[in-house]
Design an enzyme around this catalytic site. Structure first.
Site, mmCIF file in Angstrom:
data_model
loop_
_atom_site.group_PDB
_atom_site.id
_atom_site.type_symbol
_atom_site.label_atom_id
_atom_site.label_comp_id
_atom_site.label_asym_id
_atom_site.label_seq_id
_atom_site.Cartn_x
_atom_site.Cartn_y
_atom_site.Cartn_z
ATOM 1 N N HIS A 64 0.817 -1.218 0.000
ATOM 2 C CA HIS A 64 0.000 0.000 0.000
ATOM 3 C C HIS A 64 0.852 1.269 0.000
ATOM 4 O O HIS A 64 0.358 2.344 -0.307
ATOM 5 C CB HIS A 64 -1.060 -0.016 1.111
ATOM 6 C CG HIS A 64 -0.593 0.313 2.492
ATOM 7 N ND1 HIS A 64 -0.304 -0.636 3.454
ATOM 8 C CD2 HIS A 64 -0.387 1.497 3.105
ATOM 9 C CE1 HIS A 64 0.049 -0.042 4.574
ATOM 10 N NE2 HIS A 64 0.007 1.254 4.399
ATOM 11 N N ASP A 92 1.327 -7.722 2.428
ATOM 12 C CA ASP A 92 1.385 -6.289 2.109
ATOM 13 C C ASP A 92 2.830 -5.818 1.910
ATOM 14 O O ASP A 92 3.382 -5.102 2.744
ATOM 15 C CB ASP A 92 0.708 -5.507 3.242
ATOM 16 C CG ASP A 92 0.372 -4.075 2.837
ATOM 17 O OD1 ASP A 92 0.904 -3.594 1.819
ATOM 18 O OD2 ASP A 92 -0.424 -3.438 3.548
ATOM 19 N N SER A 100 4.020 2.323 8.408
ATOM 20 C CA SER A 100 3.821 1.295 7.399
ATOM 21 C C SER A 100 5.101 1.111 6.603
ATOM 22 O O SER A 100 5.734 2.087 6.201
ATOM 23 C CB SER A 100 2.683 1.675 6.458
ATOM 24 O OG SER A 100 1.478 1.284 7.024
HETATM 25 N N1 ARG Z 1 -4.842 0.740 7.714
HETATM 26 C C1 ARG Z 1 -3.550 0.814 7.124
HETATM 27 C C2 ARG Z 1 -2.966 2.228 7.256
HETATM 28 O O1 ARG Z 1 -3.503 3.076 7.881
HETATM 29 C C3 ARG Z 1 -3.524 0.314 5.732
HETATM 30 C C4 ARG Z 1 -4.241 1.139 4.707
HETATM 31 C C5 ARG Z 1 -4.165 0.631 3.301
HETATM 32 N N2 ARG Z 1 -5.087 -0.448 3.018
HETATM 33 C C6 ARG Z 1 -6.396 -0.279 2.661
HETATM 34 N N3 ARG Z 1 -7.154 -1.329 2.487
HETATM 35 N N4 ARG Z 1 -6.921 0.911 2.489
HETATM 36 O O2 ARG Z 1 -2.439 2.896 6.465
HETATM 37 N N1 ASP Z 2 -1.362 1.518 8.027
HETATM 38 C C1 ASP Z 2 -0.608 2.592 8.636
HETATM 39 C C2 ASP Z 2 0.370 3.221 7.645
HETATM 40 O O1 ASP Z 2 0.143 3.174 6.470
HETATM 41 C C3 ASP Z 2 0.067 2.128 9.874
HETATM 42 C C4 ASP Z 2 -0.808 2.287 11.079
HETATM 43 O O2 ASP Z 2 -1.587 3.244 11.140
HETATM 44 O O3 ASP Z 2 -0.666 1.460 11.984
HETATM 45 O O4 ASP Z 2 1.309 3.864 8.015
#
Ligand code: ARG
Ligand code: ASP
Length: 720
Positions: A88, A224, A656
């Site tokens: 991502h 990921d 991330s």
């Molecule tokens: N929750 C994670 C973060 O805040 C991953 C986000 C990307 N994935 C998604 N399905 N949108 O960035």
């Molecule tokens: N998914 C988040 C990021 O992209 C990481 C988190 O918020 O734990 O940085």
């Protein structure tokens, strides 16, 4: 007799000791570990020293970590500058190289040789060379009683001098950032590489497996990851893209361990966490979850429901809105988790208890009394005052963000203001740039979907924002539409020149003065002008003034907490996108009554979630085949393929792509998310349910090696 008393006491002591003898909260500064954390880290199982993590005299772990494009973290995993980060995090780059014929998002991408590695203009990787404490010099001219503005201006002047005088090589940069709400300042010497090429990515059905349904969720089964490579000039220094550039020879590359993890094993995560606010008073935390999160969730709830309705019925809209939906859903889901998590852990109650302790300890010391009496009360007072303004700000920004016609109008107004400032003569050149910038917006735009969102969100805005903040101009427009959002939307979408690229182009083709005169006739522009006017006249100023008071008091309250509570609590600075280390242990958790989560997932779980053809839960045929044959090579354990695991490392957005390291500093996984129940870690970390989610490095290597057959990459890594 004695025995009977001693035994339970001993037992109690043992229980207390085994239960919590270490703290996993904190995003620590890597250059300060030896003084603050090293002992505890070793006590938790760490086998290396603080100097192995951060050193300016030899290559250390920190030399393998980069800020990836400023929004994620990545790490160097070979002597040829190979970078590992999340799928991502690489998503935009992968998408930009994709076409219908070569859809790398869908099919994955693997450069079979160096010449196939793809450049990404604009993407960069920044190393941290050195971190210096410059607090004393930075604050040298600050005098008590200075206004916030005066204070900032004398500090800025100093910082400028410090920056100019900093010792560094010609190809390096200097960055200075405030810590502990501005009580301390640190200087960073950095090295930024601008030639970062895409090397590999799995298909989305692996790299984004579970998509939005599984986002923030444990148990998780997402691979990921994606891979890039840093290229440097022939002298090894940063250089703009050139085909003659060579792979970077890094100061340090991580070693990879295939050993896997057991419960309670020590882990640490090095990376660039973006923003946390851990030292707010309970009053502010309450406001965040009860008022601000609630408002934002309400707005996005409505927008997402409408998008989803269309996406289910219409294939074209599904493709157009997939990324938008994901972007909107990500924080929507996070805020909901945050609201629930604070409640579930009694976060407010615990903060109140802490504040009572703080007040009592403070009261017992006359010096502190003099310095800090009343700070917490004043803060609470200002938080109460700012509430309606902050709430309006959130409604306003969610309205403009989620109603895309409003975003477009907002961008147009900002653009025309820019032209006005730079001079009319600039219009034609600036216009082309503006139109180019709007092009991608319209590629994925459906006025039909947007119109429904407009109806729904305008109603919520009117309901949520007191009339005196929305302003008289908005009231007038609203009145003209009979206070009916349907009528408003019909007019706006029926008559606006902003609902398609062609209309916008035609409109902008006219001379600047005509455009400015005509734009008032555009109902969408007029509406957004009214909204903006209301916001600027009634909200931004008081909001900024109150915020300045709050910032000032938060700084004092931060120092007060460090002085008054310093014996009972260790303080780490809030995240601010600088390099940090967090450490914890591999561990499951209990999210609610009678539910217990294990800390590892396996490929079996991917197959349990498999829904053939589904856009979130499809599984590639090759992976199913490997699963059926249990063809895991050296990456499997006891006939199973590990996929993800969780631990109590304190992370946030920006972490991330950060490496998860074991007690020896070896790479064991890749951080990419947190568990939903624990997303309140940004405002109130609680070790009972806050967990970070990592993909196991063995799954990453299994996909590269067995699934993609990209052995040239595995061969350049150091694996033990
Ligand atoms: N929750 C994670 C973060 O805040 C991953 C986000 C990307 N994935 C998604 N399905 N949108 O960035
Ligand atoms: N998914 C988040 C990021 O992209 C990481 C988190 O918020 O734990 O940085």
């Amino acid at each position: 007799m004695l025995q009977r008393i001693v035994k339970p006491v001993l037992l109690l002591v043992l229980l207390v000791l085994t239960h919590r003898t270490y703290a996993t909260e904190g995003m620590w500064l890597p250059q300060l570990l030896s003084g603050l954390n090293e002992k505890e880290m070793k006590g938790m199982g760490m086998k290396i020293s603080a100097a192995d993590i951060y050193s300016i005299n030899k290559g250390s772990l920190k030399d393998a970590i980069v800020s990836f494009g400023g929004f994620c973290t990545a790490e160097v995993i070979s002597e040829q500058g190979l970078l590992l980060t999340n799928h991502h995090c690489g998503y935009d780059a992968i998408q930009k190289h994709s076409s219908l014929q070569n859809n790398f998002l869908e099919n994955g991408f693997w450069a079979k040789s160096a010449v196939e590695e793809l450049p990404n203009p604009g993407l960069f990787a920044t190393f941290i060379v050195r971190i210096d404490d410059i607090t004393k010099a930075a604050l040298q001219d600050v005098k008590p009683g200075m206004s916030e503005r005066e204070r900032q201006s004398v500090i800025d002047k100093r910082l400028n001098e410090i920056k100019q005088g900093a010792r560094k090589e010609s190809w390096q940069d200097v960055m200075i950032k405030p810590f502990y709400e501005g009580n301390q300042y640190f200087l960073f010497v950095t090295e930024t590489y601008h030639d970062v090429r895409l090397v590999g990515a799995p298909p989305s059905s692996i790299g984004k497996f579970g998509s939005d349904t599984d986002n923030w969720v444990w148990p998780r089964h997402t691979g990921d990851f994606s891979m890039f490579r840093i290229y440097a000039g022939k002298d090894g220094r940063p250089a703009p893209y050139s085909k003659d550039n060579v792979p970077l020879k890094p100061k340090y590359a991580l070693t990879i361990s295939l050993k896997g993890m057991k419960q309670n094993d020590f882990t640490m995560v090095l990376g660039f966490p973006g923003r946390t606010t851990e030292y707010l008073p309970s009053e502010a935390v309450k406001q965040t979850v009860d008022v601000l999160d609630a408002a934002k969730v309400e707005m996005r709830d409505a927008a997402l429901r409408i998008m989803d309705g269309y996406m289910r019925k219409n294939e074209q809209i599904k493709i157009q809105y997939a990324a938008k939906y994901a972007g909107t859903a990500n924080y929507w889901k996070k805020w909901m988790g945050e609201m629930q998590g604070v409640k579930h852990t009694n976060g407010i109650g615990k903060k109140q208890q802490y504040e009572a302790d703080y007040r009592q300890t403070l009261a017992a010391n006359p010096v502190w009394q003099q310095q800090y009496a009343g700070v917490l009360d004043s803060l609470n007072h200002y938080y109460q005052e700012i509430q309606p303004y902050a709430q309006t700000r959130d409604y306003y920004s969610e309205l403009i963000r989620n109603v895309e016609l409003f975003s477009a109008a907002d961008r147009l107004i900002t653009f025309l203001n820019d032209v006005y400032e730079k001079g009319e003569g600039q219009y034609e050149t600036m216009r082309q740039q503006f139109l180019d910038g709007m092009q991608p917006f319209y590629q994925n735009y459906s006025a039909k979907v947007d119109q429904d969102i407009c109806v729904s969100l305008t109603d919520l805005y009117v309901k949520g924002v007191p009339a005196q903040y929305a302003g008289s101009e908005f009231a007038q427009v609203w009145q003209e539409y009979n206070k009916d959002s349907r009528v408003l939307a019909e007019k706006a979408y029926g008559l606006s020149g902003l609902t398609s690229m062609d209309k916008l182009k035609a409109f902008m083709q006219q001379p600047y003065t005509t455009v400015v005169a005509q734009m008032w006739k555009d109902p969408a522009v007029r509406l957004v002008m009214a909204l903006r006017k209301g916001f600027v006249e009634n909200v931004s100023r008081p909001l900024a003034d109150l915020q300045a008071n709050i910032n000032n008091l938060q700084r004092t309250y931060m120092q007060a907490q460090m002085d008054v509570m310093g014996n009972k609590k260790r303080f780490y600075p809030d995240a601010n996108s600088t390099l940090r280390i967090t450490y914890g242990k591999v561990d499951g958790y209990t999210p609610r009554d009678a539910v217990q989560y294990d800390f590892y997932t396996y490929l079996d779980g991917v197959m349990e979630k498999y829904i053939p053809g589904d856009y979130e839960f499809d599984v590639p045929a090759k992976l199913i085949e490997l699963y059926k044959k249990k063809d895991y090579g050296r990456y499997g354990v006891n006939g199973k393929m590990p996929v993800c695991f969780i631990a109590s490392n304190h992370t946030t957005g920006g972490n991330s792509g950060s490496p998860a390291l074991d007690a020896y500093g070896h790479l064991i996984g890749l951080n990419f998310d947190r568990t939903w129940e624990g997303t309140m870690s940004d405002i109130n970390y609680d070790p009972s349910i806050c967990r970070n989610i990592m993909v196991d490095i063995r799954y990453v290597l299994f996909i590269i090696d067995k699934y993609a057959g990209c052995t040239r990459l595995v061969n350049e890594m150091k694996i033990i």
